[in-house]
Design a protein around this motif. Structure first.
Motif, PDB file in Angstrom:
ATOM      1  N   TYR A 121      16.025  -1.940   8.621  1.00  0.00           N
ATOM      2  CA  TYR A 121      15.660  -2.488   7.310  1.00  0.00           C
ATOM      3  C   TYR A 121      14.140  -2.449   7.119  1.00  0.00           C
ATOM      4  O   TYR A 121      13.645  -1.983   6.096  1.00  0.00           O
ATOM      5  N   TRP A 122      13.406  -2.956   8.127  1.00  0.00           N
ATOM      6  CA  TRP A 122      11.963  -3.148   7.966  1.00  0.00           C
ATOM      7  C   TRP A 122      11.171  -1.853   7.941  1.00  0.00           C
ATOM      8  O   TRP A 122      10.225  -1.721   7.162  1.00  0.00           O
ATOM      9  N   GLU A 123      11.522  -0.908   8.785  1.00  0.00           N
ATOM     10  CA  GLU A 123      10.721   0.314   8.866  1.00  0.00           C
ATOM     11  C   GLU A 123      10.633   1.054   7.530  1.00  0.00           C
ATOM     12  O   GLU A 123       9.526   1.347   7.059  1.00  0.00           O
ATOM     13  N   PRO A 124      11.763   1.364   6.857  1.00  0.00           N
ATOM     14  CA  PRO A 124      11.626   2.049   5.563  1.00  0.00           C
ATOM     15  C   PRO A 124      10.924   1.201   4.508  1.00  0.00           C
ATOM     16  O   PRO A 124      10.179   1.723   3.675  1.00  0.00           O
ATOM     17  N   LYS A 125      11.140  -0.112   4.552  1.00  0.00           N
ATOM     18  CA  LYS A 125      10.528  -0.996   3.564  1.00  0.00           C
ATOM     19  C   LYS A 125       9.002  -0.995   3.699  1.00  0.00           C
ATOM     20  O   LYS A 125       8.281  -0.804   2.720  1.00  0.00           O
ATOM     21  N   ILE A 126       8.513  -1.177   4.907  1.00  0.00           N
ATOM     22  CA  ILE A 126       7.072  -1.245   5.141  1.00  0.00           C
ATOM     23  C   ILE A 126       6.429   0.123   4.928  1.00  0.00           C
ATOM     24  O   ILE A 126       5.346   0.230   4.349  1.00  0.00           O
ATOM     25  N   LYS A 127       7.103   1.193   5.359  1.00  0.00           N
ATOM     26  CA  LYS A 127       6.566   2.541   5.135  1.00  0.00           C
ATOM     27  C   LYS A 127       6.490   2.852   3.644  1.00  0.00           C
ATOM     28  O   LYS A 127       5.526   3.479   3.193  1.00  0.00           O
ATOM     29  N   ALA A 128       7.480   2.417   2.886  1.00  0.00           N
ATOM     30  CA  ALA A 128       7.450   2.623   1.429  1.00  0.00           C
ATOM     31  C   ALA A 128       6.271   1.887   0.808  1.00  0.00           C
ATOM     32  O   ALA A 128       5.614   2.405  -0.106  1.00  0.00           O
ATOM     33  N   ALA A 171       3.386   1.257   2.283  1.00  0.00           N
ATOM     34  CA  ALA A 171       2.177   1.999   2.644  1.00  0.00           C
ATOM     35  C   ALA A 171       2.056   3.279   1.815  1.00  0.00           C
ATOM     36  O   ALA A 171       0.959   3.627   1.358  1.00  0.00           O
ATOM     37  N   GLU A 172       3.158   3.964   1.607  1.00  0.00           N
ATOM     38  CA  GLU A 172       3.132   5.191   0.792  1.00  0.00           C
ATOM     39  C   GLU A 172       2.780   4.878  -0.661  1.00  0.00           C
ATOM     40  O   GLU A 172       2.031   5.617  -1.297  1.00  0.00           O
ATOM     41  N   ARG A 173       3.301   3.797  -1.184  1.00  0.00           N
ATOM     42  CA  ARG A 173       2.979   3.381  -2.551  1.00  0.00           C
ATOM     43  C   ARG A 173       1.500   3.028  -2.663  1.00  0.00           C
ATOM     44  O   ARG A 173       0.842   3.359  -3.651  1.00  0.00           O
ATOM     45  N   ASP A 174       0.960   2.379  -1.639  1.00  0.00           N
ATOM     46  CA  ASP A 174      -0.474   2.056  -1.621  1.00  0.00           C
ATOM     47  C   ASP A 174      -1.306   3.334  -1.742  1.00  0.00           C
ATOM     48  O   ASP A 174      -2.288   3.375  -2.488  1.00  0.00           O
ATOM     49  N   ILE A 175      -0.920   4.371  -1.019  1.00  0.00           N
ATOM     50  CA  ILE A 175      -1.658   5.640  -1.054  1.00  0.00           C
ATOM     51  C   ILE A 175      -1.592   6.261  -2.448  1.00  0.00           C
ATOM     52  O   ILE A 175      -2.603   6.711  -2.984  1.00  0.00           O
ATOM     53  N   VAL A 231      -6.248  -7.110  -1.692  1.00  0.00           N
ATOM     54  CA  VAL A 231      -6.296  -7.954  -0.500  1.00  0.00           C
ATOM     55  C   VAL A 231      -4.910  -7.842   0.127  1.00  0.00           C
ATOM     56  O   VAL A 231      -3.957  -8.446  -0.353  1.00  0.00           O
ATOM     57  N   ASN A 232      -4.820  -7.030   1.173  1.00  0.00           N
ATOM     58  CA  ASN A 232      -3.526  -6.685   1.741  1.00  0.00           C
ATOM     59  C   ASN A 232      -3.186  -7.494   2.985  1.00  0.00           C
ATOM     60  O   ASN A 232      -4.038  -7.684   3.859  1.00  0.00           O
ATOM     61  N   GLY A 233      -1.940  -7.915   3.049  1.00  0.00           N
ATOM     62  CA  GLY A 233      -1.402  -8.520   4.260  1.00  0.00           C
ATOM     63  C   GLY A 233      -1.158  -7.425   5.279  1.00  0.00           C
ATOM     64  O   GLY A 233      -0.605  -6.372   4.956  1.00  0.00           O
ATOM     65  N   CYS A 234      -1.558  -7.654   6.497  1.00  0.00           N
ATOM     66  CA  CYS A 234      -1.468  -6.617   7.531  1.00  0.00           C
ATOM     67  C   CYS A 234      -0.026  -6.195   7.792  1.00  0.00           C
ATOM     68  O   CYS A 234       0.257  -5.007   7.940  1.00  0.00           O
ATOM     69  N   PHE A 235       0.891  -7.148   7.846  1.00  0.00           N
ATOM     70  CA  PHE A 235       2.296  -6.819   8.093  1.00  0.00           C
ATOM     71  C   PHE A 235       2.887  -6.015   6.950  1.00  0.00           C
ATOM     72  O   PHE A 235       3.479  -4.963   7.151  1.00  0.00           O
ATOM     73  N   TRP A 236       2.706  -6.488   5.730  1.00  0.00           N
ATOM     74  CA  TRP A 236       3.369  -5.885   4.569  1.00  0.00           C
ATOM     75  C   TRP A 236       2.839  -4.513   4.203  1.00  0.00           C
ATOM     76  O   TRP A 236       3.508  -3.735   3.534  1.00  0.00           O
ATOM     77  N   HIS A 237       1.599  -4.197   4.623  1.00  0.00           N
ATOM     78  CA  HIS A 237       0.996  -2.922   4.234  1.00  0.00           C
ATOM     79  C   HIS A 237       0.683  -2.035   5.435  1.00  0.00           C
ATOM     80  O   HIS A 237      -0.106  -1.112   5.332  1.00  0.00           O
ATOM     81  N   MET A 238       1.285  -2.355   6.579  1.00  0.00           N
ATOM     82  CA  MET A 238       1.249  -1.500   7.771  1.00  0.00           C
ATOM     83  C   MET A 238      -0.170  -1.223   8.272  1.00  0.00           C
ATOM     84  O   MET A 238      -0.537  -0.076   8.528  1.00  0.00           O
ATOM     85  N   HIS A 239      -0.956  -2.280   8.419  1.00  0.00           N
ATOM     86  CA  HIS A 239      -2.303  -2.122   8.961  1.00  0.00           C
ATOM     87  C   HIS A 239      -2.223  -1.799  10.450  1.00  0.00           C
ATOM     88  O   HIS A 239      -1.244  -2.130  11.119  1.00  0.00           O
ATOM     89  N   SER A 240      -3.253  -1.187  10.971  1.00  0.00           N
ATOM     90  CA  SER A 240      -3.253  -0.771  12.372  1.00  0.00           C
ATOM     91  C   SER A 240      -3.744  -1.865  13.313  1.00  0.00           C
ATOM     92  O   SER A 240      -4.160  -1.575  14.428  1.00  0.00           O
ATOM     93  N   CYS A 241      -3.686  -3.116  12.894  1.00  0.00           N
ATOM     94  CA  CYS A 241      -4.116  -4.223  13.754  1.00  0.00           C
ATOM     95  C   CYS A 241      -2.893  -4.859  14.420  1.00  0.00           C
ATOM     96  O   CYS A 241      -1.760  -4.438  14.222  1.00  0.00           O
ATOM     97  N   GLN A 242      -3.137  -5.914  15.169  1.00  0.00           N
ATOM     98  CA  GLN A 242      -2.073  -6.616  15.899  1.00  0.00           C
ATOM     99  C   GLN A 242      -1.000  -7.171  14.957  1.00  0.00           C
ATOM    100  O   GLN A 242       0.173  -7.164  15.283  1.00  0.00           O
TER     101      GLN A 242
END
Length: 141
Positions: A85-92, A94-98, A63-74
């Protein structure tokens, strides 16, 4: 754009963000329990420590939070401040999720992701009904 909070205020806010037992997780868990599904929570021995593990169905649910896991919604957009700070953190995240999903699937687990935005009141019932179908799909009763 500068942060509107002091470092102490920001730290206090961030310390209150939970990683387990969130409201969206509770909505999904209560729904599944009412439908007769029995599960384990946050199984540490599985990659990604899935929020819900249904061993009988060999299925895990995140059950993923949209912000923390880079969902394509608003809700899944990066903040305007501190992007370095935020871009590498959130991308990491999403990559870990994959990577976790791939490992789980290679080990025979069915992986389902429920997004926080899918649990809004007006669409939650449809998503949760679909979730039950996804769990039972390809499972011999």
């Amino acid at each position: 754009m500068a942060d509107t909070k002091t470092p102490d205020e920001r730290s206090r806010n961030m310390s209150h963000i939970r990683s387990t037992g969130t409201k969206p997780e509770e909505i999904v868990r209560k729904y599944l329990f009412r439908r007769g599904f029995r599960y384990r929570k946050n199984v540490k021995s599985l990659p990604g420590k899935p929020d819900i593990v249904l061993r009988k169905y060999r299925t895990v649910i995140f059950v993923n939070g949209c912000f923390w896991h880079m969902h394509s919604c608003q809700r899944g957009h990066l903040p305007h401040s501190h992007q370095d700070y935020w871009e590498p953190k959130i991308k990491a995240n999403a990559e870990r999720d994959i990577r976790n999903r791939k490992t789980l699937e290679e080990n025979g687990w069915k992986v389902i992701v429920v997004w926080e935005c899918e649990l809004k009141k007006r669409i939650a019932d449809k998503r949760l009904d679909k979730l039950c179908d996804e769990i039972k799909n390809n499972f011999p009763e």
